[in-house]
Design an enzyme around this catalytic site. Structure first.
Site, PDB file in Angstrom:
ATOM      1  N   PHE A 123       0.857  -1.186   0.000  1.00 33.75           N
ATOM      2  CA  PHE A 123       0.000   0.000   0.000  1.00 33.75           C
ATOM      3  C   PHE A 123       0.898   1.243   0.000  1.00 33.75           C
ATOM      4  O   PHE A 123       1.893   1.291   0.730  1.00 33.75           O
ATOM      5  CB  PHE A 123      -0.916  -0.015   1.229  1.00 33.75           C
ATOM      6  CG  PHE A 123      -1.983   1.037   1.165  1.00 33.75           C
ATOM      7  CD1 PHE A 123      -3.083   0.889   0.345  1.00 33.75           C
ATOM      8  CD2 PHE A 123      -1.864   2.199   1.905  1.00 33.75           C
ATOM      9  CE1 PHE A 123      -4.062   1.874   0.264  1.00 33.75           C
ATOM     10  CE2 PHE A 123      -2.835   3.192   1.833  1.00 33.75           C
ATOM     11  CZ  PHE A 123      -3.941   3.025   1.014  1.00 33.75           C
ATOM     12  N   ASP A 148       1.677  -4.839   8.478  1.00 35.81           N
ATOM     13  CA  ASP A 148       0.521  -3.948   8.349  1.00 35.81           C
ATOM     14  C   ASP A 148      -0.721  -4.852   8.294  1.00 35.81           C
ATOM     15  O   ASP A 148      -0.899  -5.639   7.352  1.00 35.81           O
ATOM     16  CB  ASP A 148       0.666  -3.109   7.066  1.00 35.81           C
ATOM     17  CG  ASP A 148      -0.457  -2.088   6.902  1.00 35.81           C
ATOM     18  OD1 ASP A 148      -1.549  -2.296   7.465  1.00 35.81           O
ATOM     19  OD2 ASP A 148      -0.244  -1.096   6.182  1.00 35.81           O
ATOM     20  N   TYR A 157     -10.769   1.967  11.164  1.00 29.92           N
ATOM     21  CA  TYR A 157     -12.008   2.294  10.438  1.00 29.92           C
ATOM     22  C   TYR A 157     -12.427   1.255   9.409  1.00 29.92           C
ATOM     23  O   TYR A 157     -13.451   1.409   8.759  1.00 29.92           O
ATOM     24  CB  TYR A 157     -11.888   3.668   9.752  1.00 29.92           C
ATOM     25  CG  TYR A 157     -10.655   3.838   8.891  1.00 29.92           C
ATOM     26  CD1 TYR A 157     -10.552   3.228   7.656  1.00 29.92           C
ATOM     27  CD2 TYR A 157      -9.587   4.606   9.329  1.00 29.92           C
ATOM     28  CE1 TYR A 157      -9.418   3.369   6.888  1.00 29.92           C
ATOM     29  CE2 TYR A 157      -8.439   4.765   8.557  1.00 29.92           C
ATOM     30  CZ  TYR A 157      -8.361   4.144   7.336  1.00 29.92           C
ATOM     31  OH  TYR A 157      -7.230   4.285   6.579  1.00 29.92           O
ATOM     32  N   LYS A 158     -11.639   0.193   9.225  1.00 25.87           N
ATOM     33  CA  LYS A 158     -12.024  -0.817   8.235  1.00 25.87           C
ATOM     34  C   LYS A 158     -12.864  -1.903   8.917  1.00 25.87           C
ATOM     35  O   LYS A 158     -14.011  -1.658   9.257  1.00 25.87           O
ATOM     36  CB  LYS A 158     -10.769  -1.415   7.585  1.00 25.87           C
ATOM     37  CG  LYS A 158      -9.951  -0.442   6.735  1.00 25.87           C
ATOM     38  CD  LYS A 158      -8.791  -1.184   6.130  1.00 25.87           C
ATOM     39  CE  LYS A 158      -7.831  -0.453   5.247  1.00 25.87           C
ATOM     40  NZ  LYS A 158      -8.001   0.862   4.779  1.00 25.87           N
ATOM     41  N   ARG A 207     -12.937  -4.423  -6.804  1.00 25.67           N
ATOM     42  CA  ARG A 207     -12.690  -5.006  -5.485  1.00 25.67           C
ATOM     43  C   ARG A 207     -13.980  -5.049  -4.681  1.00 25.67           C
ATOM     44  O   ARG A 207     -14.693  -4.055  -4.589  1.00 25.67           O
ATOM     45  CB  ARG A 207     -11.651  -4.119  -4.787  1.00 25.67           C
ATOM     46  CG  ARG A 207     -11.220  -4.596  -3.456  1.00 25.67           C
ATOM     47  CD  ARG A 207     -10.134  -3.694  -2.911  1.00 25.67           C
ATOM     48  NE  ARG A 207     -10.727  -2.584  -2.175  1.00 25.67           N
ATOM     49  CZ  ARG A 207     -10.059  -1.859  -1.273  1.00 25.67           C
ATOM     50  NH1 ARG A 207      -8.789  -2.119  -1.027  1.00 25.67           N
ATOM     51  NH2 ARG A 207     -10.649  -0.883  -0.637  1.00 25.67           N
TER      52      ARG A 207
HETATM   53  C1  LIG Z   1      -2.529  -1.583   3.825  1.00 28.07           C
HETATM   54  C2  LIG Z   1      -2.944  -0.206   4.275  1.00 28.07           C
HETATM   55  N1  LIG Z   1      -2.157   0.491   5.111  1.00 28.07           N
HETATM   56  C3  LIG Z   1      -2.514   1.710   5.533  1.00 28.07           C
HETATM   57  C4  LIG Z   1      -3.701   2.297   5.116  1.00 28.07           C
HETATM   58  C5  LIG Z   1      -4.131   3.656   5.543  1.00 28.07           C
HETATM   59  O1  LIG Z   1      -3.414   4.403   6.361  1.00 28.07           O
HETATM   60  P1  LIG Z   1      -4.029   5.725   6.955  1.00 28.07           P
HETATM   61  O2  LIG Z   1      -5.169   5.359   7.827  1.00 28.07           O
HETATM   62  O3  LIG Z   1      -2.899   6.362   7.634  1.00 28.07           O
HETATM   63  O4  LIG Z   1      -4.551   6.549   5.805  1.00 28.07           O
HETATM   64  C6  LIG Z   1      -4.538   1.607   4.241  1.00 28.07           C
HETATM   65  C7  LIG Z   1      -5.807   2.215   3.744  1.00 28.07           C
HETATM   66  O5  LIG Z   1      -6.002   3.406   3.675  1.00 28.07           O
HETATM   67  C8  LIG Z   1      -4.144   0.335   3.814  1.00 28.07           C
HETATM   68  O6  LIG Z   1      -4.917  -0.352   2.980  1.00 28.07           O
HETATM   69  N1  LIG Z   2      -8.720   5.623   4.334  1.00 33.29           N
HETATM   70  C1  LIG Z   2      -9.372   5.928   3.199  1.00 33.29           C
HETATM   71  C2  LIG Z   2      -9.833   7.226   2.977  1.00 33.29           C
HETATM   72  C3  LIG Z   2     -10.525   7.551   1.828  1.00 33.29           C
HETATM   73  C4  LIG Z   2     -10.758   6.568   0.876  1.00 33.29           C
HETATM   74  C5  LIG Z   2     -10.293   5.293   1.062  1.00 33.29           C
HETATM   75  C6  LIG Z   2      -9.565   4.974   2.205  1.00 33.29           C
HETATM   76  C7  LIG Z   2      -9.015   3.640   2.413  1.00 33.29           C
HETATM   77  O1  LIG Z   2      -8.939   3.198   3.509  1.00 33.29           O
HETATM   78  C8  LIG Z   2      -8.553   2.875   1.259  1.00 33.29           C
HETATM   79  C9  LIG Z   2      -8.077   1.527   1.633  1.00 33.29           C
HETATM   80  N2  LIG Z   2      -6.895   1.540   2.489  1.00 33.29           N
HETATM   81  C10 LIG Z   2      -7.741   0.620   0.472  1.00 33.29           C
HETATM   82  O2  LIG Z   2      -7.313  -0.489   0.720  1.00 33.29           O
HETATM   83  O3  LIG Z   2      -7.908   0.961  -0.668  1.00 33.29           O
END
Ligand SMILES: Cc1ncc(COP(=O)(O)O)c(C=O)c1O
Ligand SMILES: Nc1ccccc1C(=O)C[C@H](N)C(=O)O
Length: 407
Positions: free
Chosen positions: A134, A205, A230-231, A379
């Site tokens: 990511f 991660d 938040y997921k 997805r």
């Molecule tokens: C693998 C992974 N790491 C990190 C993040 C996000 O990090 P953050 O919450 O800092 O935007 C995401 C999605 O946004 C993700 O899919």
């Molecule tokens: N934090 C976000 C804010 C805005 C839009 C998407 C995200 C996601 O979390 C994307 C996710 N990490 C992803 O796997 O695509």
């Protein structure tokens, strides 16, 4: 979205679902099949009342006294990150004092990567990672390296070949367990063992793992980890993230963002940083009380959930979707990229399609909410707490209708 008659075999699967009652604990908008809980989990019904209590009562009435009010019962705001950490710890196979909650996943990745480099053996100067990791993981590693005077090398290799790159010059291995595009799940336990046998410190991660299936960091002997609130934990938009630091590293690992809320006694107002016991030392600044409260409440949905049952249901949902969509691959340019092998699958199903962006836009228009990811990925995220096989069937029918309408 038109109402469809759900086939009996889907209803039969739902009738046997031990987690079926959990769905009622979420607000799910009408007319929508929401397959994006891997980006933003749905709203647990109990959260708005908690936020009303926190804002009107704790903030509105009790005001600053809330930082310490109820401290004897562990109900004070100061200890809120620790209470949330304990709930997350159960889901990821950690002890409560090995988890710290706050900030974003990106910031926590910075903290644990810095900590990992700090405990790595001398002379090792490579951060090894997945070329398709990511973006934030890659960017944070780049930023940390720049801060260290570009003395390190960020080595990006295909995750499937990672074993071949576990060399003597590698300080830290930074991997995301479930690939955000393909949904491919790595064997955390095996890779951790192989890396550690080569003296490499591991950073996982767990963004697409925590709350999606059981994770056993202690069992794997993992070093460090991070994940999103938040997921699959359903803590709401911008929910605080978590980090994990194995107890054996607490004394030696540097605390890169050594803020006063990670001090052993913040109100001593001492001039020098003395870390709090355990992972609390990584809580840098003032806890985000509103969003921590939402996450705290959301995590209670997991209190009576058997994580093995959760995994079984997740696999049943993704198996069902793969089976239902399979006939479409013969008629349309749709290619499954998620492994069929259960051991290698997270809780999402993805396909390549040359017009993936447009197809997803049509699906969202039709009330099937998934994600498009560059360059050509469709997805679909499945959350075993609130999805039914009937949802899966409706989603597959939606995919069929959209693809047929485009030809
Ligand atoms: C693998 C992974 N790491 C990190 C993040 C996000 O990090 P953050 O919450 O800092 O935007 C995401 C999605 O946004 C993700 O899919
Ligand atoms: N934090 C976000 C804010 C805005 C839009 C998407 C995200 C996601 O979390 C994307 C996710 N990490 C992803 O796997 O695509």
């Amino acid at each position: 979205m038109t109402t469809l008659t759900i086939p009996d075999h889907m209803l039969a699967l739902d009738a046997r679902d031990p987690l079926a009652s959990k769905r009622a604990e979420f607000h799910l908008p009408r007319g929508v099949v929401y397959l994006d809980g891997n980006s933003l989990g749905a709203l647990p019904r109990r959260v708005p009342q908690r936020l009303a209590r926190v804002t009107q009562g704790e903030w509105g009435e009790t005001l600053i006294r809330s930082w310490t009010a109820g401290a004897d019962a562990g109900q004070d705001w100061m200890a809120l990150p620790d209470r949330v950490a304990a709930k997350i710890a159960r889901l990821i196979g950690a002890a409560a004092h090995e988890v710290a909650v706050g900030d974003s996943t990106s910031v926590n990745t910075f903290k644990v990567l810095a900590a990992a480099l700090g405990v790595a053996g001398p002379g090792r100067r490579v951060i090894l990672t997945d070329a398709d990791n990511f973006p934030t993981d890659l960017y944070v590693a780049q930023g940390l390296n720049a801060l260290l005077g570009s003395t390190l090398e960020l080595r990006r290799v295909p995750a499937d070949d990672i074993e071949a790159y576990l060399g003597e010059d590698v300080a830290a291995l930074l991997l995301t367990q479930v690939d955000y595009r393909t949904g491919r799940k790595l064997d955390l336990e095996a890779i951790t063992a192989l890396a550690q046998a080569k003296g490499i410190v591991t950073v996982w991660d767990l963004a697409h793992s925590a709350g999606a299936f059981p994770v056993d960091l202690s069992g794997a002997g993992a070093d460090f980890a991070v994940g999103c609130g938040y997921k699959f934990l359903n803590g709401g938009p911008g929910a605080p993230a978590f980090l994990y630091a194995a107890e054996r590293h607490h004394d030696a690992a540097p605390v890169a963002i050594s803020g006063w809320m990670g001090h052993a006694d913040p109100f001593e107002m001492a001039r020098d940083f003395t870390p709090a016991p355990g992972a609390r030392r990584f809580v840098a600044g003032t806890p985000m009380v509103l969003s921590l409260s939402a996450l705290d409440e959301a995590l209670d949905v997991f209190a009576d959930v058997d994580m093995e049952a959760l995994r079984a249901k997740s696999l049943s949902l993704t198996d069902t979707f793969i089976d239902l969509v399979e006939p479409l691959a013969a008629r349309f340019p749709l290619t499954l990229v998620t492994p069929r092998d259960h051991a290698r699958r997270g809780s999402q199903v993805s396909y390549r399609h040359p017009q993936a962006r447009e197809v997803m836009a049509d699906l969202i228009q039709a009330g099937i909410i998934g994600d498009y990811r560059t360059p050509d990925i469709l997805r679909f995220g499945f959350t075993p707490l609130y999805h039914s096989h009937a949802d899966v069937w409706q989603a597959a029918r939606g995919v069929q209708a959209v693809l047929e309408a485009r030809t």
